[in-house]
Design a protein around this motif. Structure first.
Motif, PDB file in Angstrom:
ATOM      1  N   PHE A   1      -7.930 -16.375  11.942  1.00 44.69           N
ATOM      2  CA  PHE A   1      -7.067 -15.539  11.116  1.00 44.69           C
ATOM      3  C   PHE A   1      -7.808 -15.216   9.834  1.00 44.69           C
ATOM      4  O   PHE A   1      -8.491 -16.074   9.271  1.00 44.69           O
ATOM      5  N   CYS A   2      -7.692 -13.968   9.404  1.00 42.32           N
ATOM      6  CA  CYS A   2      -8.355 -13.484   8.197  1.00 42.32           C
ATOM      7  C   CYS A   2      -7.958 -14.379   7.016  1.00 42.32           C
ATOM      8  O   CYS A   2      -6.774 -14.628   6.795  1.00 42.32           O
ATOM      9  N   THR A   3      -8.941 -14.858   6.266  1.00 40.21           N
ATOM     10  CA  THR A   3      -8.646 -15.774   5.167  1.00 40.21           C
ATOM     11  C   THR A   3      -7.923 -15.063   4.018  1.00 40.21           C
ATOM     12  O   THR A   3      -7.280 -15.706   3.197  1.00 40.21           O
ATOM     13  N   LEU A   4      -8.038 -13.718   3.988  1.00 37.52           N
ATOM     14  CA  LEU A   4      -7.392 -12.971   2.916  1.00 37.52           C
ATOM     15  C   LEU A   4      -5.969 -12.548   3.291  1.00 37.52           C
ATOM     16  O   LEU A   4      -5.011 -12.868   2.590  1.00 37.52           O
ATOM     17  N   CYS A   5      -5.825 -11.856   4.432  1.00 40.03           N
ATOM     18  CA  CYS A   5      -4.526 -11.252   4.743  1.00 40.03           C
ATOM     19  C   CYS A   5      -3.757 -11.968   5.848  1.00 40.03           C
ATOM     20  O   CYS A   5      -2.567 -11.731   6.025  1.00 40.03           O
ATOM     21  N   GLY A   6      -4.410 -12.822   6.628  1.00 38.00           N
ATOM     22  CA  GLY A   6      -3.708 -13.547   7.680  1.00 38.00           C
ATOM     23  C   GLY A   6      -3.646 -12.804   9.006  1.00 38.00           C
ATOM     24  O   GLY A   6      -3.045 -13.287   9.967  1.00 38.00           O
ATOM     25  N   ASN A   7      -4.274 -11.631   9.070  1.00 38.31           N
ATOM     26  CA  ASN A   7      -4.330 -10.876  10.323  1.00 38.31           C
ATOM     27  C   ASN A   7      -5.280 -11.576  11.295  1.00 38.31           C
ATOM     28  O   ASN A   7      -6.084 -12.410  10.889  1.00 38.31           O
ATOM     29  N   VAL A   8      -5.181 -11.226  12.574  1.00 45.33           N
ATOM     30  CA  VAL A   8      -6.122 -11.746  13.564  1.00 45.33           C
ATOM     31  C   VAL A   8      -7.521 -11.240  13.219  1.00 45.33           C
ATOM     32  O   VAL A   8      -7.692 -10.081  12.842  1.00 45.33           O
TER      33      VAL A   8
ATOM     34  N   LEU B   1     -13.232 -12.399   7.486  1.00 45.95           N
ATOM     35  CA  LEU B   1     -12.295 -11.335   7.122  1.00 45.95           C
ATOM     36  C   LEU B   1     -11.995 -10.478   8.348  1.00 45.95           C
ATOM     37  O   LEU B   1     -12.851 -10.302   9.217  1.00 45.95           O
ATOM     38  N   CYS B   2     -10.789  -9.925   8.420  1.00 47.37           N
ATOM     39  CA  CYS B   2     -10.446  -9.022   9.526  1.00 47.37           C
ATOM     40  C   CYS B   2     -11.129  -7.677   9.289  1.00 47.37           C
ATOM     41  O   CYS B   2     -11.666  -7.421   8.209  1.00 47.37           O
ATOM     42  N   ARG B   3     -11.063  -6.801  10.289  1.00 45.53           N
ATOM     43  CA  ARG B   3     -11.715  -5.500  10.213  1.00 45.53           C
ATOM     44  C   ARG B   3     -11.201  -4.682   9.034  1.00 45.53           C
ATOM     45  O   ARG B   3     -11.951  -3.976   8.364  1.00 45.53           O
ATOM     46  N   ILE B   4      -9.888  -4.781   8.767  1.00 41.71           N
ATOM     47  CA  ILE B   4      -9.279  -3.956   7.717  1.00 41.71           C
ATOM     48  C   ILE B   4      -9.693  -4.451   6.327  1.00 41.71           C
ATOM     49  O   ILE B   4     -10.091  -3.662   5.473  1.00 41.71           O
ATOM     50  N   CYS B   5      -9.642  -5.761   6.098  1.00 47.01           N
ATOM     51  CA  CYS B   5     -10.045  -6.307   4.791  1.00 47.01           C
ATOM     52  C   CYS B   5     -11.533  -6.079   4.526  1.00 47.01           C
ATOM     53  O   CYS B   5     -11.948  -5.955   3.377  1.00 47.01           O
ATOM     54  N   ALA B   6     -12.326  -6.032   5.604  1.00 46.65           N
ATOM     55  CA  ALA B   6     -13.769  -5.866   5.436  1.00 46.65           C
ATOM     56  C   ALA B   6     -14.156  -4.400   5.248  1.00 46.65           C
ATOM     57  O   ALA B   6     -15.304  -4.098   4.948  1.00 46.65           O
TER      58      ALA B   6
HETATM   59 ZN    ZN Z   1      -7.582  -9.280   6.542  1.00 42.45          ZN
END
Ligand code: ZN
Length: 198
Positions: free
Chosen positions: A55-62, A67-72
């Protein structure tokens, strides 16, 4: 009702969301009749998803990385955060192509009946993301049901004093359901017509 491994399988399947005792029994006997290699592929996939998906350490997304694709993605607007209950809601909103900001996944909704309170959700992590003042708008996109409304109301009360613009999806979503069940057009319209929470 059955012996040993068959009953264990029925019990395990019956613990999954949306699967009642009858469905659990039907799936168990379907698997018993399935070719060995097909069952092995399913078992391997189950283990892989637990071992590899994070899970993304920032937003909690898969995510498959820290980081998830969106946060990155530097092209996503850091000033707007859309708050959702589950990663599947991120997928539903992404499909509408209405949103270019970032997300925050709470990991559920407030539900006193199920013993889930604010402390069980990723609200502390959300507050931490708001601290540097980069975020100016928060879109509350929790599910249009009792728990989702309770969660949105709680967050609006908690966050309004921080001076952010807080918006909620427009009505028109099927009440009582999950965000993911709304079709793309309806969800997209609810998104673009989001209104400010006072
Ligand atoms: Zn994220």
């Amino acid at each position: 009702m059955y012996e040993g491994a068959v009953q264990d399988l029925i019990d395990e399947l019956g613990r999954l969301p949306g699967i009642g005792p009858k469905s659990a029994q039907r799936i168990a006997f379907h698997l018993l009749a399935t070719e060995d290699e097909d069952v092995e592929r399913l078992a391997t996939t189950l283990l892989r998803v637990k071992n590899e998906v994070k899970f993304c350490t920032l937003c909690g997304n898969v995510a498959e990385a820290e980081l998830c694709r969106i946060c990155a993605d530097p092209r996503r607007d850091p000033a707007t955060i859309c708050v959702v209950e589950e990663p599947k809601d991120v997928v539903a909103i992404e499909r509408t192509r209405e949103f270019r900001g970032r997300y925050h996944v709470l990991g559920g909704a407030i539900s006193p009946i199920d013993g889930i309170g604010p402390d069980d959700l990723r609200i502390r992590e959300l507050l931490a993301r708001l601290r540097d003042g980069v975020v100016t708008e928060l879109v509350l996109a929790t599910d249009p049901n009792l728990e989702g409304e309770a969660t949105a109301t709680y967050l609006a009360r908690l966050l309004t004093p921080m001076g952010l613009v807080i918006t909620r999806l427009a009505s028109g979503l099927p009440v009582g359901g999950d965000l993911e069940y709304a079709d793309e057009v309806t969800l997209g319209r609810a998104f673009s017509g989001r209104r400010r929470v006072e």
